[in-house]
Design a protein around this motif. Structure first.
Motif: not given
Length: 124
Positions: A100-108
């Motif tokens: 989730r953190r990765i997604r929120n950083k790159y493509h929320p």
């Protein structure tokens, strides 16, 4: 910096490769201890595979063989890309939080799916 697979070969087992008649979940017959024995002439399915570790320049600790999961970008037309995560080892709360953190950083704005075998789950 151009990211490379290094010693990681985790994508060579969970996915089907129609050109080789390799079903999902079985180790590729061309995978050796040194990596792919047909890398230079590998099928288009393998060439087209979009590993988020490579595309998004993730830290080394998130290379799939180290992290325990593969994050793949899937193109879903008008909906944009969707992250699909494939388990290599047991899914943990830490892994879900990290994804989730990765997604929120790159493509929320994009969705996260989790795949186990032929089953796909929404982990939101």
């Amino acid at each position: 910096v151009i990211m490379q697979c290094g010693k990681c070969t985790e994508c060579c087992t969970p996915f089907s490769i129609p050109e080789l008649r390799k079903p999902a979940g079985l180790r590729c017959m061309y995978l050796t201890d040194q990596g792919c024995s047909i890398y230079e002439t590998r099928p288009q399915t393998c060439r087209d595979f979009q590993c988020a570790y490579l595309i998004l320049n993730f830290p080394r600790k998130l290379r799939p063989d180290r992290a325990g999961f593969i994050i793949r970008l899937l193109d879903h037309g008008i909906h944009g890309h969707v992250y699909a995560c494939y388990k290599i080892r047991q899914m943990t709360k830490f892994a879900k939080k990290l994804i989730r953190r990765i997604r929120n950083k790159y493509h929320p704005d994009r969705k996260i799916l989790w795949a186990e075998g032929n089953h796909v789950y929404d982990i939101e």
